[in-house]
Design an enzyme around this catalytic site. Structure first.
Site, PDB file in Angstrom:
ATOM      1  N   ASP A  22     -45.860 -18.358 -43.075  1.00  0.00           N
ATOM      2  CA  ASP A  22     -46.119 -16.909 -43.040  1.00  0.00           C
ATOM      3  C   ASP A  22     -45.231 -16.129 -44.006  1.00  0.00           C
ATOM      4  O   ASP A  22     -44.802 -15.017 -43.700  1.00  0.00           O
ATOM      5  CB  ASP A  22     -45.918 -16.344 -41.612  1.00  0.00           C
ATOM      6  CG  ASP A  22     -46.706 -17.129 -40.590  1.00  0.00           C
ATOM      7  OD1 ASP A  22     -47.858 -17.460 -40.891  1.00  0.00           O
ATOM      8  OD2 ASP A  22     -46.157 -17.432 -39.521  1.00  0.00           O
ATOM      9  N   LYS A  25     -47.764 -16.874 -48.964  1.00  0.00           N
ATOM     10  CA  LYS A  25     -48.356 -17.808 -49.946  1.00  0.00           C
ATOM     11  C   LYS A  25     -49.699 -17.283 -50.431  1.00  0.00           C
ATOM     12  O   LYS A  25     -50.064 -17.456 -51.582  1.00  0.00           O
ATOM     13  CB  LYS A  25     -48.563 -19.201 -49.319  1.00  0.00           C
ATOM     14  CG  LYS A  25     -47.281 -19.982 -49.125  1.00  0.00           C
ATOM     15  CD  LYS A  25     -47.547 -21.347 -48.540  1.00  0.00           C
ATOM     16  CE  LYS A  25     -48.145 -21.305 -47.158  1.00  0.00           C
ATOM     17  NZ  LYS A  25     -47.265 -20.873 -46.083  1.00  0.00           N
ATOM     18  N   LYS A  27     -50.755 -14.229 -50.965  1.00  0.00           N
ATOM     19  CA  LYS A  27     -50.632 -13.250 -52.056  1.00  0.00           C
ATOM     20  C   LYS A  27     -50.389 -13.972 -53.378  1.00  0.00           C
ATOM     21  O   LYS A  27     -51.003 -13.660 -54.398  1.00  0.00           O
ATOM     22  CB  LYS A  27     -49.482 -12.269 -51.779  1.00  0.00           C
ATOM     23  CG  LYS A  27     -49.142 -11.460 -53.028  1.00  0.00           C
ATOM     24  CD  LYS A  27     -48.080 -10.410 -52.847  1.00  0.00           C
ATOM     25  CE  LYS A  27     -47.650  -9.905 -54.242  1.00  0.00           C
ATOM     26  NZ  LYS A  27     -46.772  -8.759 -54.212  1.00  0.00           N
ATOM     27  N   HIS A  51     -54.063 -17.131 -44.370  1.00  0.00           N
ATOM     28  CA  HIS A  51     -53.518 -16.510 -45.572  1.00  0.00           C
ATOM     29  C   HIS A  51     -54.112 -15.123 -45.748  1.00  0.00           C
ATOM     30  O   HIS A  51     -55.310 -14.975 -45.903  1.00  0.00           O
ATOM     31  CB  HIS A  51     -53.855 -17.351 -46.810  1.00  0.00           C
ATOM     32  CG  HIS A  51     -53.176 -18.680 -46.810  1.00  0.00           C
ATOM     33  ND1 HIS A  51     -53.459 -19.662 -47.717  1.00  0.00           N
ATOM     34  CD2 HIS A  51     -52.224 -19.178 -46.008  1.00  0.00           C
ATOM     35  CE1 HIS A  51     -52.694 -20.705 -47.468  1.00  0.00           C
ATOM     36  NE2 HIS A  51     -51.946 -20.431 -46.434  1.00  0.00           N
ATOM     37  N   THR A 355     -53.554 -15.932 -37.705  1.00  0.00           N
ATOM     38  CA  THR A 355     -54.503 -16.828 -37.050  1.00  0.00           C
ATOM     39  C   THR A 355     -54.597 -16.542 -35.556  1.00  0.00           C
ATOM     40  O   THR A 355     -55.668 -16.540 -34.985  1.00  0.00           O
ATOM     41  CB  THR A 355     -54.075 -18.300 -37.284  1.00  0.00           C
ATOM     42  OG1 THR A 355     -54.071 -18.520 -38.687  1.00  0.00           O
ATOM     43  CG2 THR A 355     -55.021 -19.284 -36.626  1.00  0.00           C
ATOM     44  N   ARG A 358     -50.258 -13.743 -32.479  1.00  0.00           N
ATOM     45  CA  ARG A 358     -49.000 -13.800 -31.728  1.00  0.00           C
ATOM     46  C   ARG A 358     -47.895 -13.034 -32.458  1.00  0.00           C
ATOM     47  O   ARG A 358     -47.854 -13.024 -33.688  1.00  0.00           O
ATOM     48  CB  ARG A 358     -48.530 -15.269 -31.601  1.00  0.00           C
ATOM     49  CG  ARG A 358     -49.429 -16.106 -30.742  1.00  0.00           C
ATOM     50  CD  ARG A 358     -48.835 -17.480 -30.513  1.00  0.00           C
ATOM     51  NE  ARG A 358     -48.977 -18.355 -31.668  1.00  0.00           N
ATOM     52  CZ  ARG A 358     -48.600 -19.631 -31.699  1.00  0.00           C
ATOM     53  NH1 ARG A 358     -48.032 -20.180 -30.643  1.00  0.00           N
ATOM     54  NH2 ARG A 358     -48.769 -20.365 -32.770  1.00  0.00           N
ATOM     55  N   ARG A 360     -44.542 -12.623 -34.238  1.00  0.00           N
ATOM     56  CA  ARG A 360     -43.667 -13.604 -34.888  1.00  0.00           C
ATOM     57  C   ARG A 360     -42.226 -13.307 -34.517  1.00  0.00           C
ATOM     58  O   ARG A 360     -41.825 -12.135 -34.459  1.00  0.00           O
ATOM     59  CB  ARG A 360     -43.843 -13.555 -36.399  1.00  0.00           C
ATOM     60  CG  ARG A 360     -45.234 -13.976 -36.820  1.00  0.00           C
ATOM     61  CD  ARG A 360     -45.420 -13.878 -38.324  1.00  0.00           C
ATOM     62  NE  ARG A 360     -46.792 -14.226 -38.672  1.00  0.00           N
ATOM     63  CZ  ARG A 360     -47.454 -13.705 -39.702  1.00  0.00           C
ATOM     64  NH1 ARG A 360     -46.883 -12.847 -40.493  1.00  0.00           N
ATOM     65  NH2 ARG A 360     -48.696 -14.069 -39.933  1.00  0.00           N
ATOM     66  N   ASP A 387     -39.440  -5.167 -49.293  1.00  0.00           N
ATOM     67  CA  ASP A 387     -39.696  -3.737 -49.092  1.00  0.00           C
ATOM     68  C   ASP A 387     -39.777  -3.360 -47.616  1.00  0.00           C
ATOM     69  O   ASP A 387     -39.611  -2.191 -47.261  1.00  0.00           O
ATOM     70  CB  ASP A 387     -41.034  -3.360 -49.746  1.00  0.00           C
ATOM     71  CG  ASP A 387     -42.160  -4.222 -49.196  1.00  0.00           C
ATOM     72  OD1 ASP A 387     -42.056  -5.466 -49.327  1.00  0.00           O
ATOM     73  OD2 ASP A 387     -43.099  -3.686 -48.590  1.00  0.00           O
ATOM     74  N   GLY A 468     -44.418  -5.634 -52.019  1.00  0.00           N
ATOM     75  CA  GLY A 468     -45.588  -5.095 -51.323  1.00  0.00           C
ATOM     76  C   GLY A 468     -46.696  -6.140 -51.349  1.00  0.00           C
ATOM     77  O   GLY A 468     -46.586  -7.163 -52.034  1.00  0.00           O
TER      78      GLY A 468
HETATM   79  P1  IMP Z   1     -50.082 -26.816 -35.133  1.00  0.00           P
HETATM   80  O1  IMP Z   1     -49.979 -26.859 -36.631  1.00  0.00           O
HETATM   81  O2  IMP Z   1     -51.238 -25.999 -34.664  1.00  0.00           O
HETATM   82  O3  IMP Z   1     -50.041 -28.177 -34.532  1.00  0.00           O
HETATM   83  O4  IMP Z   1     -48.785 -26.070 -34.588  1.00  0.00           O
HETATM   84  C1  IMP Z   1     -47.488 -26.653 -34.654  1.00  0.00           C
HETATM   85  C2  IMP Z   1     -46.416 -25.602 -34.885  1.00  0.00           C
HETATM   86  O5  IMP Z   1     -46.577 -25.081 -36.207  1.00  0.00           O
HETATM   87  C3  IMP Z   1     -46.516 -24.389 -33.957  1.00  0.00           C
HETATM   88  O6  IMP Z   1     -45.204 -23.931 -33.690  1.00  0.00           O
HETATM   89  C4  IMP Z   1     -47.264 -23.355 -34.785  1.00  0.00           C
HETATM   90  O7  IMP Z   1     -46.958 -22.038 -34.397  1.00  0.00           O
HETATM   91  C5  IMP Z   1     -46.724 -23.677 -36.163  1.00  0.00           C
HETATM   92  N1  IMP Z   1     -47.675 -23.325 -37.220  1.00  0.00           N
HETATM   93  C6  IMP Z   1     -48.788 -23.997 -37.583  1.00  0.00           C
HETATM   94  N2  IMP Z   1     -49.397 -23.392 -38.609  1.00  0.00           N
HETATM   95  C7  IMP Z   1     -48.656 -22.327 -38.929  1.00  0.00           C
HETATM   96  C8  IMP Z   1     -48.756 -21.320 -39.942  1.00  0.00           C
HETATM   97  O8  IMP Z   1     -49.656 -21.303 -40.781  1.00  0.00           O
HETATM   98  N3  IMP Z   1     -47.774 -20.390 -39.945  1.00  0.00           N
HETATM   99  C9  IMP Z   1     -46.740 -20.405 -39.063  1.00  0.00           C
HETATM  100  N4  IMP Z   1     -46.595 -21.321 -38.114  1.00  0.00           N
HETATM  101  C10 IMP Z   1     -47.554 -22.279 -38.040  1.00  0.00           C
END
Ligand code: IMP
Length: 477
Positions: A22, A25, A27, A51, A355, A358, A360, A387, A468
């Site tokens: 997160d 990437k 952008k 993304h 996705t 939640r 962060r 920023d 930004g």
């Molecule tokens: P999974 O990839 O769904 O198995 O999740 C495993 C861990 O990776 C969890 O803590 C998710 O929140 C984290 N995770 C998976 N994909 C992403 C992402 O694209 N961004 C941030 N955390 C991710």
């Protein structure tokens, strides 16, 4: 160094994340795909990624298809590589969205060797005992882990298997013996998949051979990483990781090339705050375990936080509109209570999962983590989101961990160590709005000082600072 200098002599460039995902990437994939690359390829993960890309002021979220697809009409190629795990109905949802937006996908290629996420993988991933509340790692519930498990156990279903009904049926029968808690009906699954198999056929290629040919032809290649180094199965905070190697190495092998062939790997670092989603240690987290538990609970969405903290907002068709630099949000960012400070930064920076929605988890940027990442993904870094904390009185960076009576300067993947140490911070003076700044020398002195210290500590080199979400809001050093 301008963009031309940065890209001089570069044929292959990779965008990877040096934290827990997160970092922006999307952008930068879009940035380089639109003005430089001929081919954009993704090599790891699946629709656990999200993304966010802003094109012509419009926000788009892609989960599977690399952001480079928006350049398809100019003949640019987009590849879903061999290392990916693909949920076929989700892929077609994205393709249907492209249709609706009028974005073409004539040059989209899907690796015949990529793995297929099956419905039983998703069910397994969503099982109660896997959830963060029940002590699991808090996956995205998209079936990623179970699908990679089957791949490693050499019983997984590959894209090319979709075109051989008998083989597919045999493999699903094997799965029946594995996922005993589920009532798997192979005919039903196959009947549901077949129309998608017909639709996907025109896109399926031996993308490894294609990549090798593109390299020989001198095409400019962009590798789009997914997740982040600290979520890598190989290098991350195991077991709180995803199931692929989302380092530079995994990203390259996931499209069929060696990391050695990547001329310019760029590791993205959110700066001066960083985030993590899901469970697992996060040494600089503001609010510590209180924040971890709070973010794991359902219901703490953006609207919940806006209402709870009395932030003026409007509800619109597209979501919630509020001023990121609202007086109340700034008061929270400057609060003495770190838990509240974290929520303030989350609201100011809009840090809610693309996705899953939640919240962060928020903490100050950890230079110890970044030094570790430089050792694996290479020295060149892009800083993002600088920023977002404009208006904060001060910010901090972590340059070491205090463990009982000693200071540790190197990262450890060990959960106990990461949870027991306390971060050693250096504070810096805050700064006002920088979103209009376009040259490095015009950035506030305290921010440049922090970047200099960060480079010295990590042995890295910051080549781009993002101020930004728009393409233009980018400073190439
Ligand atoms: P999974 O990839 O769904 O198995 O999740 C495993 C861990 O990776 C969890 O803590 C998710 O929140 C984290 N995770 C998976 N994909 C992403 C992402 O694209 N961004 C941030 N955390 C991710």
């Amino acid at each position: 160094m301008g963009l031309n200098n940065l890209l001089e002599g570069v044929q292959t460039l990779a965008i990877v994340c040096n934290q827990w995902g997160d970092t922006g990437k999307g952008k930068f994939s879009d940035y380089f795909a639109s003005q430089w690359a001929d081919v954009t390829a993704r090599g790891t993960g699946g629709n656990n990624a999200g993304h966010t890309v802003v094109v012509n002021g419009k926000e788009k979220i892609f989960h599977l298809i690399p952001a480079g697809i928006s350049n398809d009409s100019s003949g640019k190629i987009t590849i879903l590589g061999n290392g990916m795990v693909i949920d076929i109905p989700v892929l077609f949802q994205e393709i249907d969205e492209l249709d609706a937006e009028g974005v073409s996908y004539n040059n989209l290629m899907v690796s015949k060797d990529a793995s297929v996420i099956m419905p039983y993988h998703v069910n397994q991933d969503k099982a109660k005992h896997q959830s963060q509340k029940e002590g699991g790692i808090g996956s995205t519930g998209r079936g990623i882990g179970p699908c990679y498990t089957d791949k490693v156990a050499r019983r997984g279903i590959l894209i090319e298997d979709l075109f051989d009904r008998d083989k597919l049926s045999r493999k699903i029968n094997v799965a029946k013996g594995i996922y005993l808690e589920q009532m798997i009906n192979s005919d039903e699954i196959i009947d549901r998949l077949m129309p998608f198999a017909e639709r996907i056929k025109p896109f399926v290629r031996d993308t490894i051979s294609e990549m090798h040919m593109f390299m020989r032809e001198g095409k400019k290649i962009l590798l789009e990483g997914a997740q982040g180094l600290l979520l890598s199965i190989e290098h991350g905070t195991y077991p709180y990781v995803t199931s692929s190697d989302c380092s530079l190495n995994g990203t390259a092998s996931g499209v069929g090339i060696s990391a050695k062939m990547v001329d310019l790997p760029l590791g993205i670092v959110k700066f001066p705050f960083m985030t993590r989603v899901g469970a697992g240690p996060f040494p600089t987290e503001l609010g510590d375990i209180k924040s971890e538990a709070y973010c794991a609970e359902e219901g703490h969405t953006k609207i919940d936080e806006l209402v709870r903290y009395n932030i003026p907002h409007q509800v619109t068709e597209k979501g919630f509109r509020y001023k990121n630099n609202d007086k109340k949000i700034l008061e929270m960012i400057n609060s003495d209570d770190e838990f509240i400070q974290g929520i303030g930064i989350r609201l100011a920076a809009g840090e809610y999962g693309a996705t899953t929605g939640r919240p962060r988890r928020i903490g100050w940027t950890d230079a110890v983590v970044a030094k570790y990442a430089v050792g694996i993904n290479g020295p060149f870094m892009i800083l993002t989101k600088s920023d977002s904390i404009s208006g904060a009185d001060q910010f901090k960076l972590c340059y070491g961990y205090e463990d009982k009576d000693r200071i540790i300067g190197n990262f450890s993947r060990d959960e106990r160590t990461l949870r027991e140490i306390s971060p050693e911070y250096k504070p810096y003076k805050g700064y006002e709005d920088i979103s209009g700044v376009r040259s490095y020398d015009r950035l506030p002195i305290s921010l440049r000082q922090a970047i200099g210290d960060f480079e010295d500590f990590t042995h890295g080199k910051v080549v781009v600072v993002s101020v930004g979400a728009d393409r233009e809001e980018t400073i190439v050093r």
